[in-house]
Scaffold this motif. Structure first.
Motif, PDB file in Angstrom:
ATOM      1  N   MET A   1      10.865 -32.047  34.272  1.00  0.00           N
ATOM      2  CA  MET A   1      11.893 -31.149  35.222  1.00  0.00           C
ATOM      3  C   MET A   1      11.338 -30.751  36.389  1.00  0.00           C
ATOM      4  O   MET A   1      10.283 -29.968  36.349  1.00  0.00           O
ATOM      5  CB  MET A   1      12.509 -30.473  34.106  1.00  0.00           C
ATOM      6  CG  MET A   1      13.613 -29.776  34.687  1.00  0.00           C
ATOM      7  SD  MET A   1      14.417 -28.357  33.580  1.00  0.00           S
ATOM      8  CE  MET A   1      13.137 -27.108  33.610  1.00  0.00           C
ATOM      9  N   ILE A   2      12.126 -30.828  37.572  1.00  0.00           N
ATOM     10  CA  ILE A   2      11.659 -30.193  38.693  1.00  0.00           C
ATOM     11  C   ILE A   2      12.405 -28.659  38.576  1.00  0.00           C
ATOM     12  O   ILE A   2      13.423 -28.435  37.909  1.00  0.00           O
ATOM     13  CB  ILE A   2      12.212 -30.563  39.887  1.00  0.00           C
ATOM     14  CG1 ILE A   2      11.769 -32.080  40.026  1.00  0.00           C
ATOM     15  CG2 ILE A   2      12.294 -29.820  41.126  1.00  0.00           C
ATOM     16  CD1 ILE A   2      12.187 -33.122  41.268  1.00  0.00           C
ATOM     17  N   ARG A   3      11.534 -27.611  39.100  1.00  0.00           N
ATOM     18  CA  ARG A   3      12.020 -26.434  38.823  1.00  0.00           C
ATOM     19  C   ARG A   3      13.595 -26.060  39.578  1.00  0.00           C
ATOM     20  O   ARG A   3      13.569 -26.792  40.640  1.00  0.00           O
ATOM     21  CB  ARG A   3      11.111 -25.286  39.459  1.00  0.00           C
ATOM     22  CG  ARG A   3       9.840 -25.318  38.716  1.00  0.00           C
ATOM     23  CD  ARG A   3       9.114 -24.221  39.717  1.00  0.00           C
ATOM     24  NE  ARG A   3       7.810 -23.707  38.656  1.00  0.00           N
ATOM     25  CZ  ARG A   3       6.907 -23.122  38.934  1.00  0.00           C
ATOM     26  NH1 ARG A   3       7.078 -22.209  40.181  1.00  0.00           N
ATOM     27  NH2 ARG A   3       5.807 -22.493  38.397  1.00  0.00           N
ATOM     28  N   PRO A   4      14.456 -25.547  38.984  1.00  0.00           N
ATOM     29  CA  PRO A   4      15.807 -25.331  39.491  1.00  0.00           C
ATOM     30  C   PRO A   4      15.729 -24.698  40.797  1.00  0.00           C
ATOM     31  O   PRO A   4      15.383 -23.551  41.038  1.00  0.00           O
ATOM     32  CB  PRO A   4      16.494 -24.692  38.490  1.00  0.00           C
ATOM     33  CG  PRO A   4      15.623 -23.865  37.578  1.00  0.00           C
ATOM     34  CD  PRO A   4      14.465 -24.849  37.724  1.00  0.00           C
ATOM     35  N   LEU A   5      16.623 -25.229  41.802  1.00  0.00           N
ATOM     36  CA  LEU A   5      16.945 -24.334  43.081  1.00  0.00           C
ATOM     37  C   LEU A   5      18.098 -23.498  42.994  1.00  0.00           C
ATOM     38  O   LEU A   5      19.163 -24.151  42.368  1.00  0.00           O
ATOM     39  CB  LEU A   5      17.207 -25.596  44.064  1.00  0.00           C
ATOM     40  CG  LEU A   5      17.301 -24.901  45.588  1.00  0.00           C
ATOM     41  CD1 LEU A   5      16.307 -23.770  45.941  1.00  0.00           C
ATOM     42  CD2 LEU A   5      17.718 -26.100  46.530  1.00  0.00           C
ATOM     43  N   ASP A 128      18.943 -43.646  40.520  1.00  0.00           N
ATOM     44  CA  ASP A 128      17.645 -43.310  41.218  1.00  0.00           C
ATOM     45  C   ASP A 128      17.545 -41.852  41.444  1.00  0.00           C
ATOM     46  O   ASP A 128      18.549 -41.328  41.681  1.00  0.00           O
ATOM     47  CB  ASP A 128      17.090 -44.272  42.385  1.00  0.00           C
ATOM     48  CG  ASP A 128      15.737 -44.098  42.602  1.00  0.00           C
ATOM     49  OD1 ASP A 128      14.929 -43.500  41.995  1.00  0.00           O
ATOM     50  OD2 ASP A 128      15.257 -44.807  43.756  1.00  0.00           O
ATOM     51  N   PHE A 129      16.359 -41.238  41.708  1.00  0.00           N
ATOM     52  CA  PHE A 129      16.414 -39.917  41.834  1.00  0.00           C
ATOM     53  C   PHE A 129      16.743 -39.377  43.527  1.00  0.00           C
ATOM     54  O   PHE A 129      16.170 -40.071  44.318  1.00  0.00           O
ATOM     55  CB  PHE A 129      14.948 -39.295  41.573  1.00  0.00           C
ATOM     56  CG  PHE A 129      14.906 -37.897  41.963  1.00  0.00           C
ATOM     57  CD1 PHE A 129      15.579 -36.963  41.053  1.00  0.00           C
ATOM     58  CD2 PHE A 129      14.066 -37.328  43.041  1.00  0.00           C
ATOM     59  CE1 PHE A 129      15.454 -35.469  41.135  1.00  0.00           C
ATOM     60  CE2 PHE A 129      13.977 -36.177  43.222  1.00  0.00           C
ATOM     61  CZ  PHE A 129      14.740 -35.023  42.516  1.00  0.00           C
ATOM     62  N   GLU A 204      12.819 -37.432  35.902  1.00  0.00           N
ATOM     63  CA  GLU A 204      12.802 -38.548  34.959  1.00  0.00           C
ATOM     64  C   GLU A 204      13.966 -39.129  34.566  1.00  0.00           C
ATOM     65  O   GLU A 204      13.962 -40.220  34.341  1.00  0.00           O
ATOM     66  CB  GLU A 204      11.895 -38.316  33.703  1.00  0.00           C
ATOM     67  CG  GLU A 204      10.487 -37.542  33.969  1.00  0.00           C
ATOM     68  CD  GLU A 204       9.780 -37.353  32.950  1.00  0.00           C
ATOM     69  OE1 GLU A 204      10.305 -37.335  31.853  1.00  0.00           O
ATOM     70  OE2 GLU A 204       8.538 -37.072  33.000  1.00  0.00           O
ATOM     71  N   GLU A 205      15.001 -38.422  34.250  1.00  0.00           N
ATOM     72  CA  GLU A 205      16.290 -38.815  33.888  1.00  0.00           C
ATOM     73  C   GLU A 205      17.255 -39.256  35.089  1.00  0.00           C
ATOM     74  O   GLU A 205      18.357 -39.744  34.832  1.00  0.00           O
ATOM     75  CB  GLU A 205      16.883 -37.932  33.170  1.00  0.00           C
ATOM     76  CG  GLU A 205      16.198 -37.384  31.659  1.00  0.00           C
ATOM     77  CD  GLU A 205      15.234 -36.409  31.734  1.00  0.00           C
ATOM     78  OE1 GLU A 205      14.897 -36.065  33.108  1.00  0.00           O
ATOM     79  OE2 GLU A 205      14.562 -36.131  30.787  1.00  0.00           O
TER      80      GLU A 205
END
Length: 215
Positions: A1-5, A128-129, A204-205
């Motif tokens: 998980m990327i840190r939330p902005l 895709d991301f 990832e999701e």
């Protein structure tokens, strides 16, 4: 998980004051239209004497969100907003016939979740991301706009979604026919409230989550 902005946005102090003759139920609104003139002015207010704040060119797409007589408050391709005269664009809305045929990335699913009576959430599942360009519009009809550049909508994504919540009024999906597709999500909120808006990316999701909480 990327840190939330985190985005903390107050929508109580209206930036745009619309005239009393605004037609909130106009069927032309929340749709994309083609600019038909070679170049046209975008003005700060619905008047030919108002300051010019930007310009639009032939073939560009604008999204109409408010109307005052023969003037429309619009979102421009660059994400900016302003008033344009109805003579600048074609009467026919963009039906998507010229949209990018095979975008590499698609918005597969759009889901709205009512977390509590003071918090609602929108989940965007992509193939895709992709991180969208996000901005807000304050005024009589406050909105959050997410532009997914290079992304086309999947067959299960509906163009218009009414929400039975207390924060989100509706979610509308538009596609701009440009060199690369832009799927524009317009999230209309109920007015006269303060909101705390945050978004989180789950790489990832391929999941983008927009969380809107009433303050």
């Amino acid at each position: 998980m990327i840190r939330p902005l985190m985005l903390k946005i107050s929508l109580a102090a209206f930036l745009f004051i619309f005239p009393s003759e605004v037609h909130a139920g106009d069927t032309a609104l929340l749709k994309s239209y083609n600019i038909k003139v070679l170049q046209g002015n975008v003005r700060e207010k619905p008047s030919r004497t108002a300051s010019i704040i930007d310009r639009v060119s032939n073939g560009e797409k604008v999204t109409l969100i408010e109307r005052a007589d023969k003037w429309f408050f619009a979102i421009l391709p660059n994400g900016k907003t302003g008033w344009i005269h109805k003579s600048l664009f074609r009467d026919e809305k963009d039906d998507g016939s010229q949209r990018h045929k095979n975008p590499q990335t698609r918005l597969l699913r759009l889901e709205t979740v009512i977390v509590t009576n003071r918090e609602e959430r929108i989940l965007f599942t992509l193939s895709d991301f992709v991180t969208p360009r996000v901005f807000t519009i304050e005024g009589r009809r406050p909105m959050v706009v997410c532009d997914f550049i290079g992304v086309g909508p999947g067959p299960e994504v509906e163009e218009s979604n009414k929400i039975d919540g207390r924060i989100i009024r509706s979610v509308n999906v538009l596609v701009h026919s440009v060199e690369e597709p832009i799927t524009r999500i317009i999230i209309e909120l109920f007015s006269k409230q303060d909101y705390d808006i945050q978004h989180v990316f789950y790489k990832e999701e391929n999941l983008y989550v927009l969380n809107i909480k009433q303050m």
